[in-house]
Design a protein around this motif. Sequence first.
Motif, PDB file in Angstrom:
ATOM      1  N   THR A 197       0.606  -1.469  -0.097  1.00 56.99           N
ATOM      2  CA  THR A 197       0.095  -0.293   0.135  1.00 56.99           C
ATOM      3  C   THR A 197       0.659   1.024  -0.589  1.00 56.99           C
ATOM      4  N   MET A 198       0.893   2.396  -0.750  1.00 52.14           N
ATOM      5  CA  MET A 198       0.967   3.538  -1.128  1.00 52.14           C
ATOM      6  C   MET A 198       0.275   4.734  -1.222  1.00 52.14           C
ATOM      7  N   ALA A 199       0.026   5.210   0.738  1.00 54.66           N
ATOM      8  CA  ALA A 199      -0.821   5.969   0.950  1.00 54.66           C
ATOM      9  C   ALA A 199      -0.959   7.605   0.873  1.00 54.66           C
ATOM     10  N   LEU A 200      -1.651   7.896   0.331  1.00 55.96           N
ATOM     11  CA  LEU A 200      -1.960   9.589   0.617  1.00 55.96           C
ATOM     12  C   LEU A 200      -3.297  10.013   1.424  1.00 55.96           C
ATOM     13  N   ASP A 201      -2.534  10.209   3.009  1.00 56.31           N
ATOM     14  CA  ASP A 201      -3.306  10.958   3.393  1.00 56.31           C
ATOM     15  C   ASP A 201      -3.422  12.910   3.748  1.00 56.31           C
ATOM     16  N   PRO A 202      -3.975  13.466   3.637  1.00 56.67           N
ATOM     17  CA  PRO A 202      -3.823  14.882   3.206  1.00 56.67           C
ATOM     18  C   PRO A 202      -3.167  14.933   4.543  1.00 56.67           C
ATOM     19  N   ASN A 203      -3.550  14.386   5.875  1.00 56.97           N
ATOM     20  CA  ASN A 203      -3.822  15.231   7.399  1.00 56.97           C
ATOM     21  C   ASN A 203      -2.165  15.035   7.324  1.00 56.97           C
ATOM     22  N   ALA A 204      -1.326  14.045   6.799  1.00 59.83           N
ATOM     23  CA  ALA A 204      -0.070  13.190   7.199  1.00 59.83           C
ATOM     24  C   ALA A 204       0.945  13.122   6.346  1.00 59.83           C
ATOM     25  N   THR A 205      -0.060  12.849   5.071  1.00 59.92           N
ATOM     26  CA  THR A 205       1.261  12.614   4.028  1.00 59.92           C
ATOM     27  C   THR A 205       2.199  14.314   4.401  1.00 59.92           C
ATOM     28  N   LEU A 206       3.406  13.848   3.704  1.00 58.39           N
ATOM     29  CA  LEU A 206       4.344  15.355   3.377  1.00 58.39           C
ATOM     30  C   LEU A 206       4.266  15.346   2.071  1.00 58.39           C
ATOM     31  N   PHE A 207       3.946  17.569   1.875  1.00 58.57           N
ATOM     32  CA  PHE A 207       4.121  18.232   0.466  1.00 58.57           C
ATOM     33  C   PHE A 207       5.383  18.421   0.781  1.00 58.57           C
ATOM     34  N   ASN A 208       5.605  18.846  -1.074  1.00 60.63           N
ATOM     35  CA  ASN A 208       6.754  20.648  -0.822  1.00 60.63           C
ATOM     36  C   ASN A 208       5.889  21.055  -2.453  1.00 60.63           C
ATOM     37  N   LEU A 209       6.186  22.723  -2.268  1.00 59.71           N
ATOM     38  CA  LEU A 209       5.706  22.684  -3.375  1.00 59.71           C
ATOM     39  C   LEU A 209       6.297  22.956  -4.364  1.00 59.71           C
ATOM     40  N   PHE A 210       6.348  22.506  -5.807  1.00 65.17           N
ATOM     41  CA  PHE A 210       7.270  22.642  -6.946  1.00 65.17           C
ATOM     42  C   PHE A 210       6.814  23.896  -8.533  1.00 65.17           C
ATOM     43  N   ASP A 211       7.029  24.215  -9.401  1.00 66.55           N
ATOM     44  CA  ASP A 211       6.816  25.157 -10.404  1.00 66.55           C
ATOM     45  C   ASP A 211       6.941  24.411 -11.070  1.00 66.55           C
ATOM     46  N   ASN A 212       6.315  23.461 -11.935  1.00 65.70           N
ATOM     47  CA  ASN A 212       6.704  22.536 -12.784  1.00 65.70           C
ATOM     48  C   ASN A 212       6.517  23.606 -13.791  1.00 65.70           C
ATOM     49  N   THR A 213       6.734  24.392 -14.147  1.00 68.06           N
ATOM     50  CA  THR A 213       6.186  25.309 -16.148  1.00 68.06           C
ATOM     51  C   THR A 213       7.930  26.313 -15.636  1.00 68.06           C
ATOM     52  N   THR A 214       8.668  26.780 -15.122  1.00 66.94           N
ATOM     53  CA  THR A 214       9.065  27.120 -14.761  1.00 66.94           C
ATOM     54  C   THR A 214      10.818  25.975 -14.174  1.00 66.94           C
ATOM     55  N   GLY A 215      10.326  24.510 -13.584  1.00 70.50           N
ATOM     56  CA  GLY A 215      11.219  24.223 -12.489  1.00 70.50           C
ATOM     57  C   GLY A 215      11.469  24.873 -11.412  1.00 70.50           C
ATOM     58  N   VAL A 216      10.852  25.504 -10.156  1.00 73.03           N
ATOM     59  CA  VAL A 216      11.887  25.827  -9.689  1.00 73.03           C
ATOM     60  C   VAL A 216      10.987  25.453  -8.778  1.00 73.03           C
ATOM     61  N   TYR A 217      11.238  25.083  -7.325  1.00 78.91           N
ATOM     62  CA  TYR A 217      11.003  24.641  -6.100  1.00 78.91           C
ATOM     63  C   TYR A 217      10.235  26.200  -5.089  1.00 78.91           C
ATOM     64  N   LEU A 218       9.511  25.726  -4.591  1.00 77.07           N
ATOM     65  CA  LEU A 218       8.719  27.549  -4.333  1.00 77.07           C
ATOM     66  C   LEU A 218       8.518  27.540  -2.067  1.00 77.07           C
ATOM     67  N   GLN A 219       7.992  29.030  -2.176  1.00 76.15           N
ATOM     68  CA  GLN A 219       8.220  28.469  -1.236  1.00 76.15           C
ATOM     69  C   GLN A 219       9.808  28.895  -0.336  1.00 76.15           C
ATOM     70  N   THR A 220      10.707  28.120   0.727  1.00 73.60           N
ATOM     71  CA  THR A 220      11.310  28.324   0.947  1.00 73.60           C
ATOM     72  C   THR A 220      12.427  26.946  -0.133  1.00 73.60           C
ATOM     73  N   GLY A 221      12.000  26.176  -1.137  1.00 71.71           N
ATOM     74  CA  GLY A 221      12.607  25.714  -1.221  1.00 71.71           C
ATOM     75  C   GLY A 221      12.519  24.052  -1.029  1.00 71.71           C
ATOM     76  N   GLN A 222      12.992  22.459  -1.506  1.00 72.60           N
ATOM     77  CA  GLN A 222      12.355  21.438  -1.282  1.00 72.60           C
ATOM     78  C   GLN A 222      12.079  20.995  -0.003  1.00 72.60           C
ATOM     79  N   GLN A 223      12.906  21.571   0.513  1.00 76.11           N
ATOM     80  CA  GLN A 223      12.678  20.790   2.141  1.00 76.11           C
ATOM     81  C   GLN A 223      11.858  21.342   2.520  1.00 76.11           C
ATOM     82  N   ASP A 224      10.513  22.457   2.582  1.00 76.21           N
ATOM     83  CA  ASP A 224       9.689  23.088   3.050  1.00 76.21           C
ATOM     84  C   ASP A 224       8.348  22.025   2.738  1.00 76.21           C
TER      85      ASP A 224
END
Length: 262
Positions: free
Chosen positions: A155-182
């Motif tokens: 099982t590979m599960a996604l829980d909106p209240n537990a699974t951690l994600f960062n934000l990535f601009d897939n058009t410009t190829g840049v991590y958003l906010q403070t970067g990949q570790q955010d």
Amino acid sequence: MGKSRVSGLIRQVLPGSAAVAALVCAFGLVSPAHAGSVTLCPSQAGAAGNNATFTNVVGPLDGTCGANSAVQISLGHSTDYGRLAFDSSTPGYPTSLTLGGLLGASANVSFTSGGTDQPFFMLAFTDSSDSLGQGSATDQILMIEFQPATVSGVTMALDPNATLFNLFDNTTGVYLQTGQQDTKTVDGWLADFASLGGESLQQIRTGLGLAGGDTGPESLTVNSLTVTTADVAAPEPASLTLLGVALAGLGYSRRRRATRAA
């Protein structure tokens, strides 16, 4: 007190639309919002990547999706990349799904790796508020799962209240906010940027690769993806007749008052 007496009392006390609203509450005409889920076929998802091999193999959904419904993603190196994208072109995908309406996702998978790399989920959307610091409001944004362990058994599960994600601009190829570790959970990002809750969830992706260091070949077989969503509350069929009667009565009451005023 019978329903007819209740409705009559409501019409006497409350004018206009207030009477109808009270009837809705009194009779429970609207069923509460509830979760619904759909199971999607990997063989009908979009495949793309870099130095990745995609092979349709026998899967548990062959009876409903057709022969070889599972998809194996094979990489020669963990620094390569492959993904399956489930979207509106995938039969059964909930096209009205928003980020805020996603209650969870679960992929049935088989994963092998010679190192510590892990497969991951990605959620694709656009931010019409242009509030994330991306290039423009039309850029495709990815929430990319970023945590050490993502698979438990099959099982590979996604829980909106537990699974951690960062934000990535897939058009410009840049991590958003403070970067990949955010990283934050989906719910955490929505708490910081409330407008994202209503954005259309264009794709749910299962990905493999893009590791920071090469640990050799690996593979991910996706057998199914189940998506759980928040359904919109809807009138119960048996109660629609009662609502129609209430509206007809309200219309008659208004006509009678108009006649007297004339």
